[in-house]
Design a protein around this motif. Structure first.
Motif, PDB file in Angstrom:
ATOM      1  N   PHE A 139      87.822  -1.401 -68.830  1.00 22.62           N
ATOM      2  CA  PHE A 139      86.646  -1.683 -69.657  1.00 22.62           C
ATOM      3  C   PHE A 139      86.911  -2.737 -70.730  1.00 22.62           C
ATOM      4  O   PHE A 139      87.963  -2.741 -71.354  1.00 22.62           O
ATOM      5  N   ASP A 140      85.913  -3.564 -70.960  1.00 22.68           N
ATOM      6  CA  ASP A 140      85.927  -4.506 -72.083  1.00 22.68           C
ATOM      7  C   ASP A 140      85.619  -3.702 -73.342  1.00 22.68           C
ATOM      8  O   ASP A 140      84.541  -3.103 -73.450  1.00 22.68           O
ATOM      9  N   PRO A 141      86.535  -3.648 -74.319  1.00 23.09           N
ATOM     10  CA  PRO A 141      86.305  -2.821 -75.504  1.00 23.09           C
ATOM     11  C   PRO A 141      85.133  -3.300 -76.371  1.00 23.09           C
ATOM     12  O   PRO A 141      84.547  -2.508 -77.101  1.00 23.09           O
ATOM     13  N   LYS A 142      84.764  -4.558 -76.271  1.00 21.85           N
ATOM     14  CA  LYS A 142      83.655  -5.090 -77.078  1.00 21.85           C
ATOM     15  C   LYS A 142      82.300  -4.652 -76.539  1.00 21.85           C
ATOM     16  O   LYS A 142      81.390  -4.365 -77.300  1.00 21.85           O
ATOM     17  N   THR A 143      82.182  -4.628 -75.204  1.00 19.98           N
ATOM     18  CA  THR A 143      80.877  -4.334 -74.606  1.00 19.98           C
ATOM     19  C   THR A 143      80.802  -2.956 -73.947  1.00 19.98           C
ATOM     20  O   THR A 143      79.713  -2.452 -73.713  1.00 19.98           O
ATOM     21  N   GLY A 144      81.949  -2.394 -73.617  1.00 18.16           N
ATOM     22  CA  GLY A 144      81.965  -1.122 -72.897  1.00 18.16           C
ATOM     23  C   GLY A 144      81.709  -1.276 -71.411  1.00 18.16           C
ATOM     24  O   GLY A 144      81.687  -0.299 -70.672  1.00 18.16           O
ATOM     25  N   ALA A 145      81.521  -2.515 -70.970  1.00 22.12           N
ATOM     26  CA  ALA A 145      81.259  -2.785 -69.553  1.00 22.12           C
ATOM     27  C   ALA A 145      82.575  -2.907 -68.785  1.00 22.12           C
ATOM     28  O   ALA A 145      83.616  -3.244 -69.350  1.00 22.12           O
ATOM     29  N   VAL A 146      82.496  -2.643 -67.493  1.00 23.34           N
ATOM     30  CA  VAL A 146      83.650  -2.857 -66.633  1.00 23.34           C
ATOM     31  C   VAL A 146      83.905  -4.361 -66.565  1.00 23.34           C
ATOM     32  O   VAL A 146      82.975  -5.148 -66.379  1.00 23.34           O
ATOM     33  N   TYR A 147      85.164  -4.758 -66.751  1.00 18.53           N
ATOM     34  CA  TYR A 147      85.512  -6.174 -66.640  1.00 18.53           C
ATOM     35  C   TYR A 147      85.078  -6.716 -65.276  1.00 18.53           C
ATOM     36  O   TYR A 147      85.255  -6.053 -64.256  1.00 18.53           O
ATOM     37  N   GLY A 148      84.557  -7.942 -65.271  1.00 14.71           N
ATOM     38  CA  GLY A 148      84.090  -8.571 -64.040  1.00 14.71           C
ATOM     39  C   GLY A 148      85.188  -8.842 -63.025  1.00 14.71           C
ATOM     40  O   GLY A 148      84.914  -8.966 -61.837  1.00 14.71           O
ATOM     41  N   HIS A 149      86.436  -8.924 -63.487  1.00 10.89           N
ATOM     42  CA  HIS A 149      87.529  -9.187 -62.542  1.00 10.89           C
ATOM     43  C   HIS A 149      88.017  -7.918 -61.848  1.00 10.89           C
ATOM     44  O   HIS A 149      88.896  -7.979 -61.012  1.00 10.89           O
ATOM     45  N   ASN A 150      87.430  -6.773 -62.189  1.00 10.26           N
ATOM     46  CA  ASN A 150      87.745  -5.537 -61.480  1.00 10.26           C
ATOM     47  C   ASN A 150      86.744  -5.353 -60.344  1.00 10.26           C
ATOM     48  O   ASN A 150      85.547  -5.581 -60.513  1.00 10.26           O
ATOM     49  N   HIS A 156      78.949  -2.631 -58.177  1.00  7.22           N
ATOM     50  CA  HIS A 156      78.107  -3.340 -59.147  1.00  7.22           C
ATOM     51  C   HIS A 156      76.878  -3.967 -58.493  1.00  7.22           C
ATOM     52  O   HIS A 156      75.911  -4.274 -59.175  1.00  7.22           O
ATOM     53  N   LEU A 157      76.901  -4.153 -57.182  1.00 10.31           N
ATOM     54  CA  LEU A 157      75.726  -4.688 -56.492  1.00 10.31           C
ATOM     55  C   LEU A 157      74.662  -3.616 -56.286  1.00 10.31           C
ATOM     56  O   LEU A 157      73.490  -3.925 -56.113  1.00 10.31           O
ATOM     57  N   VAL A 158      75.095  -2.355 -56.304  1.00  8.08           N
ATOM     58  CA  VAL A 158      74.158  -1.238 -56.182  1.00  8.08           C
ATOM     59  C   VAL A 158      73.538  -0.931 -57.544  1.00  8.08           C
ATOM     60  O   VAL A 158      72.341  -0.748 -57.672  1.00  8.08           O
ATOM     61  N   ASP A 159      74.392  -0.880 -58.577  1.00  8.29           N
ATOM     62  CA  ASP A 159      73.937  -0.659 -59.949  1.00  8.29           C
ATOM     63  C   ASP A 159      74.971  -1.250 -60.891  1.00  8.29           C
ATOM     64  O   ASP A 159      76.107  -0.782 -60.922  1.00  8.29           O
ATOM     65  N   LYS A 160      74.592  -2.256 -61.644  1.00 10.20           N
ATOM     66  CA  LYS A 160      75.561  -2.972 -62.493  1.00 10.20           C
ATOM     67  C   LYS A 160      76.178  -2.086 -63.571  1.00 10.20           C
ATOM     68  O   LYS A 160      77.219  -2.407 -64.124  1.00 10.20           O
ATOM     69  N   ASN A 161      75.541  -0.953 -63.874  1.00 11.62           N
ATOM     70  CA  ASN A 161      76.070  -0.022 -64.872  1.00 11.62           C
ATOM     71  C   ASN A 161      76.798   1.167 -64.241  1.00 11.62           C
ATOM     72  O   ASN A 161      77.167   2.099 -64.943  1.00 11.62           O
ATOM     73  N   PHE A 162      76.940   1.133 -62.926  1.00 10.82           N
ATOM     74  CA  PHE A 162      77.663   2.169 -62.178  1.00 10.82           C
ATOM     75  C   PHE A 162      77.027   3.549 -62.337  1.00 10.82           C
ATOM     76  O   PHE A 162      77.716   4.557 -62.335  1.00 10.82           O
TER      77      PHE A 162
END
Length: 99
Positions: free
Chosen positions: A53-64, A74-80
């Motif tokens: 996770f990106d600590p600033k946004t709480g989102a999963v890093y895009g390189h994962n 992420h193609l099914v739901d970007k927020n998992f």
């Protein structure tokens, strides 16, 4: 509430962090993929969380790359926020680049 079993496969850096290739986990029926990711962070520690996770946004890093039953999650739901089902297979990979 009933529990379901899911398989988690660790590739690349996540395998190094967890010291395992695959594990089976029980989660509550109705749990989402995001819930599972939080459970994995609690189980495998701060280095796992920092890699995921990106600590600033709480989102999963895009390189994962996270797949659910062979599909990029992420193609099914970007927020998992996709519900997990009995026997689902989740794979986590940390993309490697270089030249």
């Amino acid at each position: 509430m009933r529990q379901i079993e899911v398989s988690v496969v660790y590739l690349s850096f996540f395998q190094e962090i967890t010291k395992t290739r695959e594990e089976k986990l029980k989660v509550q029926e109705g749990a989402t993929l995001r819930d599972l990711l939080e459970l994995l962070c609690a189980k495998h520690g701060e280095s796992f969380r920092k890699a995921l996770f990106d600590p600033k946004t709480g989102a999963v890093y895009g390189h994962n790359h996270i797949t659910l039953n062979g599909r990029l999650a992420h193609l099914v739901d970007k927020n998992f926020r996709v519900n997990l089902g009995e026997g689902d297979r989740v794979a986590l990979a940390h993309a490697v680049s270089g030249g």
